[in-house]
Enzyme design. Structure first.
Site, PDB file in Angstrom:
ATOM      1  N   ARG A  56      24.384  35.416  49.798  1.00 12.92           N
ATOM      2  CA  ARG A  56      25.305  34.551  50.424  1.00 12.92           C
ATOM      3  C   ARG A  56      26.050  33.192  50.087  1.00 12.92           C
ATOM      4  O   ARG A  56      27.063  32.641  49.405  1.00 12.92           O
ATOM      5  CB  ARG A  56      26.202  34.570  51.308  1.00 12.92           C
ATOM      6  CG  ARG A  56      27.688  34.053  52.214  1.00 12.92           C
ATOM      7  CD  ARG A  56      27.853  34.993  53.563  1.00 12.92           C
ATOM      8  NE  ARG A  56      26.950  35.240  54.178  1.00 12.92           N
ATOM      9  CZ  ARG A  56      25.907  34.181  55.516  1.00 12.92           C
ATOM     10  NH1 ARG A  56      26.510  32.668  55.308  1.00 12.92           N
ATOM     11  NH2 ARG A  56      25.872  35.335  55.984  1.00 12.92           N
ATOM     12  N   LYS A  62      39.771  37.507  33.718  1.00  8.44           N
ATOM     13  CA  LYS A  62      40.788  37.315  32.511  1.00  8.44           C
ATOM     14  C   LYS A  62      39.626  37.111  31.865  1.00  8.44           C
ATOM     15  O   LYS A  62      38.655  37.664  31.135  1.00  8.44           O
ATOM     16  CB  LYS A  62      41.567  36.428  32.750  1.00  8.44           C
ATOM     17  CG  LYS A  62      42.595  36.639  33.707  1.00  8.44           C
ATOM     18  CD  LYS A  62      43.243  38.194  34.354  1.00  8.44           C
ATOM     19  CE  LYS A  62      43.479  38.156  35.327  1.00  8.44           C
ATOM     20  NZ  LYS A  62      44.165  37.126  36.490  1.00  8.44           N
ATOM     21  N   TYR A  76      51.156  32.453  39.154  1.00 13.58           N
ATOM     22  CA  TYR A  76      50.250  33.701  38.967  1.00 13.58           C
ATOM     23  C   TYR A  76      50.718  34.232  40.666  1.00 13.58           C
ATOM     24  O   TYR A  76      50.991  33.732  41.372  1.00 13.58           O
ATOM     25  CB  TYR A  76      49.062  34.271  39.208  1.00 13.58           C
ATOM     26  CG  TYR A  76      48.729  35.160  39.649  1.00 13.58           C
ATOM     27  CD1 TYR A  76      48.430  36.492  38.781  1.00 13.58           C
ATOM     28  CD2 TYR A  76      48.015  35.440  41.165  1.00 13.58           C
ATOM     29  CE1 TYR A  76      47.977  37.343  39.243  1.00 13.58           C
ATOM     30  CE2 TYR A  76      47.409  36.759  41.195  1.00 13.58           C
ATOM     31  CZ  TYR A  76      47.515  37.882  40.214  1.00 13.58           C
ATOM     32  OH  TYR A  76      47.389  39.123  40.585  1.00 13.58           O
ATOM     33  N   ASP A  96      44.741  25.322  37.663  1.00  8.26           N
ATOM     34  CA  ASP A  96      44.403  26.971  37.293  1.00  8.26           C
ATOM     35  C   ASP A  96      44.607  26.838  35.583  1.00  8.26           C
ATOM     36  O   ASP A  96      45.498  26.761  35.278  1.00  8.26           O
ATOM     37  CB  ASP A  96      45.417  27.775  37.851  1.00  8.26           C
ATOM     38  CG  ASP A  96      44.841  29.732  37.705  1.00  8.26           C
ATOM     39  OD1 ASP A  96      44.468  29.138  36.614  1.00  8.26           O
ATOM     40  OD2 ASP A  96      45.152  30.164  38.530  1.00  8.26           O
TER      41      ASP A  96
HETATM   42  C1  LIG Z   1      45.143  36.971  37.563  1.00  8.81           C
HETATM   43  C2  LIG Z   1      45.367  35.860  37.812  1.00  8.81           C
HETATM   44  C3  LIG Z   1      44.466  35.065  39.412  1.00  8.81           C
HETATM   45  C4  LIG Z   1      44.179  35.463  40.559  1.00  8.81           C
HETATM   46  O1  LIG Z   1      42.773  36.218  39.813  1.00  8.81           O
HETATM   47  P1  LIG Z   1      41.972  37.347  40.495  1.00  8.81           P
HETATM   48  O2  LIG Z   1      40.982  37.324  39.895  1.00  8.81           O
HETATM   49  O3  LIG Z   1      43.040  38.617  40.078  1.00  8.81           O
HETATM   50  O4  LIG Z   1      41.852  37.541  41.762  1.00  8.81           O
HETATM   51  C5  LIG Z   1      45.187  33.848  39.459  1.00  8.81           C
HETATM   52  N1  LIG Z   1      45.233  32.607  38.269  1.00  8.81           N
HETATM   53  C6  LIG Z   1      45.759  33.054  37.852  1.00  8.81           C
HETATM   54  C7  LIG Z   1      46.732  32.400  36.727  1.00  8.81           C
HETATM   55  C8  LIG Z   1      45.722  34.272  37.429  1.00  8.81           C
HETATM   56  O5  LIG Z   1      46.639  35.477  36.047  1.00  8.81           O
END
Ligand SMILES: *Cc1c(COP(=O)(O)O)cnc(C)c1O
Length: 387
Positions: free
Chosen positions: A53, A201, A105, A176
């Protein structure tokens, strides 16, 4: 931390060190340390790993690679992008205020409105690509949270300008960076304090695992986040860490091919009379294009487009034969998404409409297939609709 002079593609394979500190076997692929706990040599001494963890060698390796790519001093790997953002929000306290982009998002907006709000954190949702952020700074403002380009409307915010406002008022600038990945954009070099990723992604790149990252260039924030990951327990599992490590090795190749496909699809869409608008920063003549060009080395492979009717949008989603209708993005497979019922379903309708997310809007994440097959698939889907 610069990568010993290594170029970006080399860092994708090894991180900063010449070779990862792997095991004694000489394995080229970094081992998956599928162990919950680690033996201590004696009381008061540790191998550096105590309990997974807190830290795990495979996770440590993917963290090192991501830190090297973003130019941070530390990166932390979480079980999803949302787990990363949720943990990050724990560095704020009740009464704090955050300026957040209006178009984010959907999951981030849901977190802010339902979880962070309950914890006493307030948000001003602002179109950060257009507004002067200075005007929204209050006495209790602690951070600016942006995506650029935004999901799904592809608005591009000037990171350097946002960083200036953040510096002037002692705020943290959080970016982000999921949509462009460090291959095309490095927010920490442009003045951001913290980079967030959905590693699900582009970093992972194969639509086969969830992951999230926080990257920082500050020791203080790194210490706070290390305390949080060990306390809240949302660190990335060893096997998933390995999948992300493997995905990152081909990040530059995938980003280039997917971008080329996105550019071809955007230009094809522009020629279709039933397509009313194409939002892709790679297309010249927009503010998004100019700002993106000044702060990134590419435009990525995400695009959003508006068709002339809801019926046509639904028809396209139902009738592509190759391209799946699915949430998510950034993988080798091209995906079509319907933000209004999928990724942004929990965003209140009035906010959605101001952002431009209507029932006629589709989002496409270009993958790495052959361009002619993708365009051929879209063409047969469009042509089958009786206008
Ligand atoms: C998908 C996404 C998230 C969230 O990520 P997860 O891995 O699905 O929890 C956050 N920010 C953006 C821009 C995203 O496309």
């Amino acid at each position: 931390m610069e990568g010993n002079g290594f170029g970006f593609a080399t860092r994708c394979v090894y991180g900063n060190k010449e070779r990862p500190a792997a095991d004694i076997t000489g394995a080229i692929s970094f081992p998956i340390y599928q162990s919950a706990t680690f033996e201590h040599p004696e009381v008061g001494r540790s191998t550096g790993f105590d309990y997974s963890r807190l830290q795990n060698p495979t996770r440590a390796q993917v963290e090192k690679v991501v830190a090297a790519l973003e130019g941070g001093i530390d990166a932390l790997a979480f079980s999803s992008g949302m787990a990363a953002i949720t943990a990050l929000m724990e560095i704020f306290k009740p009464g704090d205020h955050i300026i957040a982009d209006a178009d984010l998002y959907g999951g981030s907006i849901r977190l802010f409105r339902n979880v962070c709000a309950k914890n006493g954190i307030t948000f001003s949702h602002v179109n950060c690509s257009k507004e002067n952020l200075e005007a929204f700074v209050k006495e209790n403002t602690k951070a600016i949270f942006i995506e650029t380009p935004t999901n799904p409307m592809m608005n591009v915010t000037d990171i350097r300008k946002a960083a200036e406002v953040a510096k002037r008022h002692d705020l943290l600038l959080i970016v982000d960076n999921t949509f462009l990945s460090p291959y095309f954009q490095k927010p920490l070099e442009l003045g951001a304090d913290i980079v967030v990723h959905s590693g699900t992604k582009f970093l992972g790149g194969h639509n086969d695992t969830l992951a999230g990252f926080i990257v920082t260039k500050s020791q203080e924030i790194s210490d706070k986040m290390r305390f949080l990951i060990k306390t809240v327990g949302s660190g990335l599992a060893p096997f998933d860490s390995w999948l992300i490590l493997r995905g990152i090795k081909t990040l530059p190749l995938r980003m280039e091919k997917a971008q080329a496909n996105a550019m071809a699809i955007a230009n094809w869409l522009l020629q279709r009379p039933e397509v009313k608008k194409v939002y892709y920063p790679g297309l010249p003549g927009t503010q998004a294009h100019e700002v993106c060009k000044a702060q990134a080395t590419g435009f990525g492979s995400m695009l959003t487009f508006e068709v002339e009717s809801k019926d046509l949008a639904l028809h396209v989603l139902k009738n592509t034969k190759l391209i799946p209708f699915a949430e998510s993005l950034g993988g080798v497979e091209t995906l079509l998404t319907y933000p209004v019922t999928q990724t942004h379903a929990d965003v209140p309708e009035e906010v959605r409409l101001v952002n431009g997310i209507t029932e006629r809007v589709l989002r496409l994440s270009a993958g790495i297939e052959d361009e002619k097959d993708l365009i051929g698939d879209l063409e047969q889907a469009f042509n089958g609709f009786a206008r």
